[in-house]
Design a protein around this motif. Structure first.
Motif, short mmCIF file in Angstrom:
data_model
loop_
_atom_site.label_atom_id
_atom_site.label_comp_id
_atom_site.label_asym_id
_atom_site.label_seq_id
_atom_site.Cartn_x
_atom_site.Cartn_y
_atom_site.Cartn_z
N ALA A 161 0.84 -1.24 -0.40
CA ALA A 161 -0.23 0.23 -0.11
C ALA A 161 0.83 1.40 0.06
O ALA A 161 -0.14 1.88 -0.70
CB ALA A 161 -0.98 -0.02 1.62
N ALA A 162 2.05 1.60 0.31
CA ALA A 162 2.73 2.77 0.57
C ALA A 162 3.28 3.11 -0.46
O ALA A 162 3.59 3.60 -0.81
CB ALA A 162 4.41 2.06 2.03
N SER A 163 3.54 1.12 -1.15
CA SER A 163 4.70 1.70 -2.54
C SER A 163 3.49 2.32 -3.75
O SER A 163 3.63 3.13 -4.43
CB SER A 163 4.71 0.50 -3.24
N GLN A 164 2.81 1.87 -3.01
CA GLN A 164 1.03 2.83 -4.48
C GLN A 164 0.95 3.81 -4.15
O GLN A 164 0.43 4.61 -4.79
CB GLN A 164 -0.65 1.89 -4.64
N LEU A 165 0.65 4.43 -2.88
CA LEU A 165 1.10 5.72 -2.42
C LEU A 165 2.07 5.95 -2.89
O LEU A 165 1.59 7.74 -3.27
CB LEU A 165 0.61 6.06 -1.00
N LEU A 166 3.40 5.82 -2.65
CA LEU A 166 4.31 6.89 -3.63
C LEU A 166 4.00 7.07 -5.51
O LEU A 166 4.95 8.10 -5.87
CB LEU A 166 5.38 6.06 -3.14
N GLN A 167 3.49 6.63 -5.68
CA GLN A 167 2.85 6.35 -7.51
C GLN A 167 2.24 7.36 -7.28
O GLN A 167 1.71 7.65 -8.74
CB GLN A 167 2.98 4.84 -7.72
N GLY A 168 1.80 8.12 -6.59
CA GLY A 168 0.02 8.15 -6.44
C GLY A 168 -1.38 7.91 -6.75
O GLY A 168 -1.91 8.75 -6.61
N ARG A 169 -0.91 7.37 -6.75
CA ARG A 169 -2.69 6.55 -6.06
C ARG A 169 -3.14 6.92 -4.72
O ARG A 169 -2.43 7.01 -3.52
CB ARG A 169 -2.34 5.17 -6.18
N TYR A 170 -4.20 6.02 -4.68
CA TYR A 170 -5.33 7.19 -2.99
C TYR A 170 -5.47 5.35 -2.67
O TYR A 170 -5.51 3.94 -2.54
CB TYR A 170 -7.17 7.09 -3.10
N VAL A 171 -5.32 5.49 -0.93
CA VAL A 171 -5.21 4.17 -0.25
C VAL A 171 -6.68 4.45 0.81
O VAL A 171 -6.59 4.92 1.49
CB VAL A 171 -4.52 3.27 1.04
N VAL A 172 -7.53 3.34 0.52
CA VAL A 172 -8.99 4.04 1.44
C VAL A 172 -9.15 2.19 2.30
O VAL A 172 -8.95 1.56 2.24
CB VAL A 172 -9.99 3.37 1.01
N ILE A 173 -8.46 2.68 4.00
CA ILE A 173 -8.93 1.83 4.81
C ILE A 173 -10.57 1.68 5.26
O ILE A 173 -10.70 2.63 5.70
CB ILE A 173 -8.31 2.45 5.99
N VAL A 174 -10.56 0.52 5.84
CA VAL A 174 -12.48 0.55 5.84
C VAL A 174 -11.46 0.02 7.47
O VAL A 174 -11.40 -1.19 7.46
CB VAL A 174 -12.94 -0.88 4.91
N ASP A 175 -12.27 0.61 8.17
CA ASP A 175 -12.63 -0.11 9.56
C ASP A 175 -12.80 -1.43 10.13
O ASP A 175 -13.78 -1.57 9.55
CB ASP A 175 -13.05 0.88 10.81
N ARG A 176 -12.17 -2.49 10.34
CA ARG A 176 -13.44 -3.52 10.99
C ARG A 176 -12.79 -4.78 9.80
O ARG A 176 -13.13 -6.02 9.87
CB ARG A 176 -14.60 -3.29 11.00
N SER A 177 -11.92 -4.55 8.87
CA SER A 177 -11.15 -5.26 7.31
C SER A 177 -9.72 -5.20 8.02
O SER A 177 -8.94 -4.32 7.56
CB SER A 177 -11.97 -4.10 6.49
#
Length: 524
Positions: free
Chosen positions: A268-284
């Motif tokens: 996920a951190a590597s994808q953030l560095l590429q300019g993408r978005y990460v969505v964290i869903v609580d309880r998942s």
């Protein structure tokens, strides 16, 4: 511990609940007060009666009544027994309030030694705070409550990801608590440009979502589109990340995954560095990465921790496995049913001898074996880990050997099905693997009806569908359709890291150049 005479007792509040029931008051329903705000009453007894009405028959709901300060002001703590940290309540809230010699007034609460303190002026905020594990303090003579972050629900420790094992990557995976997942990502990206947007979806079971991105890299238009789609989700509740991805994807009728779901913080951190978005869903325990492309589903975190030549070879192997898993049974059916003239004579005689006792046509034979394989795969997943692998191996050997000896299937069909299964396991994305498993069946039907022509028609249909897909407005087939030559360094093969000086355009970054990339020492 506290002197007992300061308390009226720790009990589940039932008398006010019975009084409210005798008055004929209906139990509170969340949808009845949607959009309305019901303020708190300054009188503590009336607030407790309202509490009993809004939380009827909740055996784990605790009302802790006591008196606070030197003025002996009546107060009450409200919390759910299994969702709060009772030690934090005792040490950081009750003890400072009990030992305080300072009087309490309706306008000023005591200041306990705990962070994340906020006020709630209406019942909607109070209810949500209690149901999410916070502790609520009510004081007589005050028309608002104080909410303390004392959440302490059961949670598991950080372990190795289950679906995305890695040889050289980190052995830490996301868990079901959003706060811990945020901390894992912050460890990889301790940068002030890492921004976090919080949103809540769901009417009955409210779920907290966090959108993470690098402000100086990610494109703001993608953020607006992502937030717009999340805001349009109108459901009772969402339980896991897969549900959120299905609600916001561009084409709900496509078998291909349009977002990357990962359990790995380093990925996920590597994808953030590429300019993408990460969505964290609580309880998942997994997160959504968007936008994604078809090529990005074949990339693995191990590709960037191995030498570039080895990583390129393994990535080419994945694409070969994709074609084998998708087309091999269909090609076998086509060659046996229609285009047997392309088979070498010796191989043709061997296949004919193997199929001599088989009473079924090639399509039915292949369908029978593929369905049996899928059943054994699902059985292995549902069984305990210590038994599942044994059942899969023993079941496959026993069933396959018995089927060949009984003349139900041929030896060559067992080889084809086994090769197909192995190829589908090579794909790093589980969702892509399931899509290939599903598309294998219509490709087999097309091959049985039209031979090689049917395979070509089916494969071209899949290609056209892939080129028409989008992920948050980003072409799914990029960098192949449309062609982007600058992104070709990280597609079928991986070039050396120091040569990839630009971020992939498929992520739509506003900052194209990667910071700090240079050639290694000694390079001429």
């Amino acid at each position: 511990m506290f002197p007992f005479n300061l308390f009226s007792g720790k009990r589940r509040y039932s008398s006010a609940r019975q009084n409210a029931g005798n008055k004929g008051v209906r139990p509170f329903m969340p949808e009845e007060s949607e959009g309305e705000e019901h303020p708190l009453d300054p009188d503590l007894s009336r607030n407790l009666e309202e509490v009993a009405r809004r939380f009827p028959d909740w055996p784990d709901f605790i009302v802790f009544r006591f008196v606070s300060g030197s003025d002996q002001v009546p107060a009450a703590l409200l919390y759910l027994d299994g969702l709060t940290d009772k030690k934090a309540i005792n040490d950081n809230i009750l003890q400072p309030m009990m030992s305080s010699q300072q009087g309490n007034s309706p306008t000023r609460f005591p200041e306990p030694t705990i962070g994340d303190v906020r006020r709630a002026h209406n019942w909607q905020k109070l209810e949500y705070a209690i149901m999410t594990g916070d502790c609520v303090l009510l004081l007589d003579g005050c028309a608002h409550a104080v909410v303390y972050n004392t959440s302490g629900w059961p949670q598991r420790s950080i372990t190795d990801p289950q679906l995305e094992s890695s040889l050289k990557g980190a052995h830490q995976g996301f868990v079901e608590t959003a706060a811990q997942n945020l901390a894992l990502l912050r460890r990889y990206l301790p940068n002030k440009e890492l921004r976090i947007h919080k949103t809540i979806i769901g009417k009955r079971g409210k779920t907290t979502l966090f959108i993470l991105y690098l402000a100086d890299v990610a494109h703001p238009d993608v953020l607006e589109e992502l937030r717009s789609r999340l805001d349009k989700i109108d459901v009772d509740a969402v339980i896991n990340t897969g549900e959120v991805a299905e609600y916001i994807e561009d084409n709900p009728y496509s078998p291909f995954p349009q977002f990357i779901l990962t359990e790995r913080p380093d990925s996920a951190a590597s994808q953030l560095l590429q300019g993408r978005y990460v969505v964290i869903v609580d309880r998942s325990p997994s997160v959504i990465i968007a936008p994604s492309t078809f090529i990005s589903l074949f990339q693995s975190v191990d590709d960037y921790s191995s030498r570039w030549m080895i990583a390129s070879f393994i990535r080419l192997l994945r694409f070969l496995a994709f074609f084998i898993a998708l087309l091999l049974p269909a090609v076998y059916i086509s060659f046996i049913s229609y285009n047997y003239e392309v088979i070498p004579l010796q191989l043709f005689l061997s296949i004919a001898e193997s199929r001599e006792r088989v009473p079924f046509p090639p399509l039915l034979e292949a369908m029978l074996m593929e369905i049996m394989l899928e059943m054994m795969r699902e059985a292995g997943i549902r069984l305990p880990a210590s038994v599942g692998q044994t059942i899969g191996i023993v079941g496959g050997i026993v069933v396959g050997q018995a089927a060949v000896q009984a003349g139900v299937v041929s030896n060559i069909m067992v080889i084809v099905v086994a090769s197909t299964a192995i190829a589908s396991f090579i794909l790093p994305s589980y969702d892509m693997g399931t899509a290939v498993r599903l598309l294998r069946f219509p490709m087999m039907i097309m091959a049985s009806l039209f031979g090689v022509v049917g395979i070509v028609i089916g494969f071209m249909t899949i290609l056209i569908h892939l080129m028409s897909l989008e992920s948050l407005g980003t072409p799914y087939g990029s960098p192949l359709a449309p062609v982007r030559w600058s992104d070709m360094k990280d597609t079928f093969v991986r070039f050396p890291l120091w040569s990839m000086v630009q971020r992939p355009k498929s992520a739509r970054p506003i900052q194209d150049k990667r910071v700090g990339r240079s050639r290694p020492r000694g390079d001429g």
